[in-house]
Design a protein around this motif. Structure first.
Motif, PDB file in Angstrom:
ATOM      1  N   ASN A   1      75.433  60.681  49.077  1.00 51.31           N
ATOM      2  CA  ASN A   1      75.098  61.608  50.154  1.00 51.31           C
ATOM      3  C   ASN A   1      74.587  62.914  49.542  1.00 51.31           C
ATOM      4  O   ASN A   1      75.321  63.896  49.454  1.00 51.31           O
ATOM      5  CB  ASN A   1      76.322  61.871  51.040  1.00 51.31           C
ATOM      6  N   TYR A   2      73.324  62.865  49.109  1.00 55.87           N
ATOM      7  CA  TYR A   2      72.718  64.072  48.547  1.00 55.87           C
ATOM      8  C   TYR A   2      72.574  65.117  49.639  1.00 55.87           C
ATOM      9  O   TYR A   2      72.406  64.786  50.814  1.00 55.87           O
ATOM     10  CB  TYR A   2      71.343  63.752  47.954  1.00 55.87           C
ATOM     11  N   LEU A   3      72.610  66.387  49.245  1.00 57.66           N
ATOM     12  CA  LEU A   3      72.411  67.467  50.209  1.00 57.66           C
ATOM     13  C   LEU A   3      71.001  67.366  50.773  1.00 57.66           C
ATOM     14  O   LEU A   3      70.054  67.038  50.063  1.00 57.66           O
ATOM     15  CB  LEU A   3      72.649  68.814  49.526  1.00 57.66           C
ATOM     16  N   LYS A   4      70.855  67.636  52.039  1.00 59.05           N
ATOM     17  CA  LYS A   4      69.578  67.465  52.733  1.00 59.05           C
ATOM     18  C   LYS A   4      68.572  68.547  52.352  1.00 59.05           C
ATOM     19  O   LYS A   4      68.937  69.676  52.064  1.00 59.05           O
ATOM     20  CB  LYS A   4      69.791  67.510  54.250  1.00 59.05           C
TER      21      LYS A   4
ATOM     22  N   VAL B   1      79.415  70.002  46.740  1.00 61.01           N
ATOM     23  CA  VAL B   1      80.029  68.692  46.557  1.00 61.01           C
ATOM     24  C   VAL B   1      79.024  67.650  47.003  1.00 61.01           C
ATOM     25  O   VAL B   1      78.417  67.770  48.068  1.00 61.01           O
ATOM     26  CB  VAL B   1      81.333  68.571  47.377  1.00 61.01           C
ATOM     27  N   ILE B   2      78.828  66.647  46.169  1.00 62.15           N
ATOM     28  CA  ILE B   2      77.986  65.503  46.520  1.00 62.15           C
ATOM     29  C   ILE B   2      78.894  64.285  46.531  1.00 62.15           C
ATOM     30  O   ILE B   2      79.610  64.025  45.568  1.00 62.15           O
ATOM     31  CB  ILE B   2      76.833  65.331  45.511  1.00 62.15           C
ATOM     32  N   GLY B   3      78.887  63.564  47.637  1.00 65.19           N
ATOM     33  CA  GLY B   3      79.776  62.419  47.788  1.00 65.19           C
ATOM     34  C   GLY B   3      79.021  61.107  47.777  1.00 65.19           C
ATOM     35  O   GLY B   3      77.794  61.068  47.852  1.00 65.19           O
ATOM     36  N   GLY B   4      79.779  60.048  47.666  1.00 62.49           N
ATOM     37  CA  GLY B   4      79.172  58.727  47.685  1.00 62.49           C
ATOM     38  C   GLY B   4      80.220  57.642  47.852  1.00 62.49           C
ATOM     39  O   GLY B   4      81.417  57.916  47.994  1.00 62.49           O
ATOM     40  N   LYS B   5      79.753  56.413  47.838  1.00 62.06           N
ATOM     41  CA  LYS B   5      80.615  55.237  47.955  1.00 62.06           C
ATOM     42  C   LYS B   5      80.394  54.333  46.749  1.00 62.06           C
ATOM     43  O   LYS B   5      79.258  54.081  46.349  1.00 62.06           O
ATOM     44  CB  LYS B   5      80.299  54.439  49.220  1.00 62.06           C
TER      45      LYS B   5
END
Length: 109
Positions: free
Chosen positions: A46-49, A59-63
């Protein structure tokens, strides 16, 4: 099964890094990847838009998908962050930083 990935970046004052989709093709995007490990696969980040430069703390999140054949026990999840540091007048050569976090793999009934 999946696990949440959170990468916290702190950029020094006076500097910024490029977004994942920078506004100029000559700029190197910020990327997050996993080091090669057959037991884990990065499924989503989920990169920042937007194309705006990234400054300060973020914070950059992911799965991360965990393989059904991953052995039980403690292992390290190795993450690679690539970014290009820039100030108001210039951009430097891209840098790659490796991060590692211990995780426990347990079986589920």
């Amino acid at each position: 099964d999946t696990l949440d990935l959170t990468v916290k970046l702190t950029i020094d004052e006076g500097w910024h890094i490029n977004a994942h989709n920078p506004s100029d093709d000559t700029l190197i995007p910020t990327t997050i990847e996993l080091s090669t490990n057959a037991n884990f696969a990065l499924k989503k980040v989920n990169y920042l838009k937007g194309p705006k430069p990234l400054k300060g703390a973020m914070v950059i999140g992911g799965k991360v998908e965990v393989s059904k054949t991953a052995p039980e026990g403690t292992t390290n999840l190795d993450v690679v962050v690539t970014f290009q540091p820039c100030d108001e007048t210039r951009c430097l050569k891209a840098e790659t930083v490796s991060l590692s976090a211990p995780i426990s793999v347990i079986s589920r009934p």
